[in-house]
Design a protein around this motif. Structure first.
Motif, PDB file in Angstrom:
ATOM      1  N   CYS A 214      -0.035   4.177   1.059  1.00  0.00           N
ATOM      2  CA  CYS A 214      -0.532   5.217   1.979  1.00  0.00           C
ATOM      3  C   CYS A 214       0.589   5.675   2.924  1.00  0.00           C
TER       4      CYS A 214
ATOM      5  N   CYS B  93      -6.841   3.636   6.433  1.00  0.00           N
ATOM      6  CA  CYS B  93      -6.671   3.448   4.992  1.00  0.00           C
ATOM      7  C   CYS B  93      -7.571   2.295   4.538  1.00  0.00           C
TER       8      CYS B  93
ATOM      9  N   PHE C 108      -7.411   0.628   1.849  1.00  0.00           N
ATOM     10  CA  PHE C 108      -6.687  -0.404   1.123  1.00  0.00           C
ATOM     11  C   PHE C 108      -5.942  -1.386   2.025  1.00  0.00           C
ATOM     12  N   CYS C 109      -5.395  -0.891   3.149  1.00  0.00           N
ATOM     13  CA  CYS C 109      -4.564  -1.786   3.957  1.00  0.00           C
ATOM     14  C   CYS C 109      -4.987  -1.828   5.422  1.00  0.00           C
TER      15      CYS C 109
ATOM     16  N   CYS D 177       0.847  -1.194   0.000  1.00  0.00           N
ATOM     17  CA  CYS D 177       0.000   0.000   0.000  1.00  0.00           C
ATOM     18  C   CYS D 177       0.880   1.241   0.000  1.00  0.00           C
TER      19      CYS D 177
HETATM   20 ZN    ZN Z   1      -2.807   1.860   3.076  1.00  0.00          ZN
END
Ligand code: ZN
Length: 287
Positions: free
Chosen positions: A238, A269, A271-272, A236
Motif C-alpha cells: 500500500c 489499509c 492488510f497492514c 504490504c
Molecule cells: Zn498496507
C-alpha cells in the motif's frame, strides 16, 4: 532465524517440494492486526500457504486467497507474490475459542462453512480464479482439496502456527508437496506414510528445526534435490498514491461529501493497518 522457503524436487522429479518457516511473518501480521490466538492461527496458516503458492509464481505475478466462511472470523484474506512478500487480514481479529478435542486452536470453528477462492493475477487482465467449498475449515485440508479440484496437480498441504498464552506467535511454517502426473504409486505411498508420521509442525519448528529439517522428515535425503532458498516476509504494497487512486474510484459525489463533511479523509489499509491521512487539498486535486 529469518523466515525463508526452500524449493526442492524429489524422487527424480516426480514430486515438487516447498517448505517454509514463517514465524516472523505471522508474528508481524498478528501485531499489525491485533489478532487473538484462534484468529492468529487461522491467519498464520493462510499466510504461510499463500506465501508458498506465491513462490510458485514467476516475475510480477501475484495471487490472493480468500477463505470466506460463516464463522466468527469473517473472511481470511492473504496475498503473495513471487518475491516472497505476503500480507493478509481477517475481518474480525478478536476471535479466540477454547482448544478443540485434540488440544489445538479451534480454527475450524472460527472459519465455519463457506468457500475458498484463489485469484491469480498474471498481468494484462489474465486472471485465473478457482473456487471450492470449505471442507474442514482447518485451512491446510481446504487448500489440499483446492489443489486436487482446481489446479489439477494433487498436493499435500500442511501448515501450523503455535501461539503463546500471552498471544505472541512462537512458531509457524508449512509445506506443499506437489505430485506430478505419472508419479509412481510407490512414491505416493511413501509420501502418505511420511506425512502421517510428521511431528506437529509448529512444535517441530519451536524446537529449532529449520525448513531443511522439515523437508527431511517428509522425503528421504537420498531422494531429494534442493533447488533454491528464498526469503519470506510480511510486506504490504500500500501507499498514499494507491489510496488516492482508490478514493478517486469512489466518484466525484463521494469525494465532494468527504471534503464537505470531514475536510479530508482517514483511510486505513486492511492488510497492514497503516493509517493514511488525506488532506482536503489532496481530495480537491482528485476532482
Ligand atoms: Zn498496507
Amino acid at each position: 532465524m529469518s523466515d525463508y522457503l526452500i524449493k526442492a524436487t524429489a524422487y527424480d522429479g516426480m514430486v515438487r517440494c516447498y517448505v517454509a518457516v514463517t514465524t516472523n511473518t505471522v508474528e508481524e501480521a498478528r501485531k499489525r492486526q491485533d489478532t487473538w490466538p484462534t484468529a492468529s492461527a487461522a491467519l498464520g496458516r493462510s499466510l504461510t500457504i499463500t506465501a508458498i503458492m506465491g513462490a510458485m509464481l514467476k516475475g510480477d505475478d501475484s495471487l490472493t486467497t480468500t477463505i470466506a466462511g460463516d464463522g466468527a472470523l469473517g473472511q481470511v484474506v492473504a496475498d503473495a507474490n513471487a518475491k516472497g512478500e505476503v500480507r493478509g487480514f481477517v475481518n474480525h481479529p478478536h476471535v479466540d475459542f477454547p482448544l478443540n478435542e485434540q488440544g489445538k486452536l479451534d480454527v475450524s470453528r472460527a472459519v465455519g462453512q463457506g468457500v475458498l477462492s484463489v485469484v491469480k493475477d498474471q498481468g494484462l487482465k489474465d486472471y485465473f480464479t478457482g473456487q471450492v467449498p470449505i471442507v474442514s475449515g482447518e485451512i491446510s485440508e481446504d487448500f489440499t482439496y483446492y489443489s486436487a479440484n482446481s489446479e489439477q496437480i494433487p498436493s499435500a498441504v500442511g501448515a501450523g502456527v503455535l501461539v503463546a498464552p500471552e498471544d505472541h506467535v512462537i512458531a509457524a511454517g508449512g509445506f506443499i508437496l506437489q505430485v506430478m502426473p505419472g508419479a509412481d504409486e510407490f512414491v505416493i505411498e511413501q509420501l502418505e506414510k511420511s506425512i502421517a508420521a510428521l511431528p506437529q509442525l509448529s512444535h517441530f519448528i519451536e524446537e529449532g528445526n529449520d525448513a531443511e529439517a522439515i523437508l527431511k522428515q517428509l522425503i528421504p535425503e537420498d531422494s531429494l534435490q534442493i533447488l533454491e532458498r528464498m526469503p519470506i516476509q510480511f510486506n504490504c504494497t500500500c501507499s498514499k498514491e494507491r489510496m488516492l487512486l482508490a478514493i478517486k474510484g469512489l466518484g466525484a459525489a463521494e469525494i465532494e461529501s468527504m471534503i464537505k463533511e470531514d475536510q479530508g479523509a482517514e483511510v486505513t489499509c486492511h492488510f497492514c493497518n497503516e493509517v493514511y491521512n488525506i488532506e482536503e487539498t489532496e481530495l480537491q486535486a482528485l476532482l
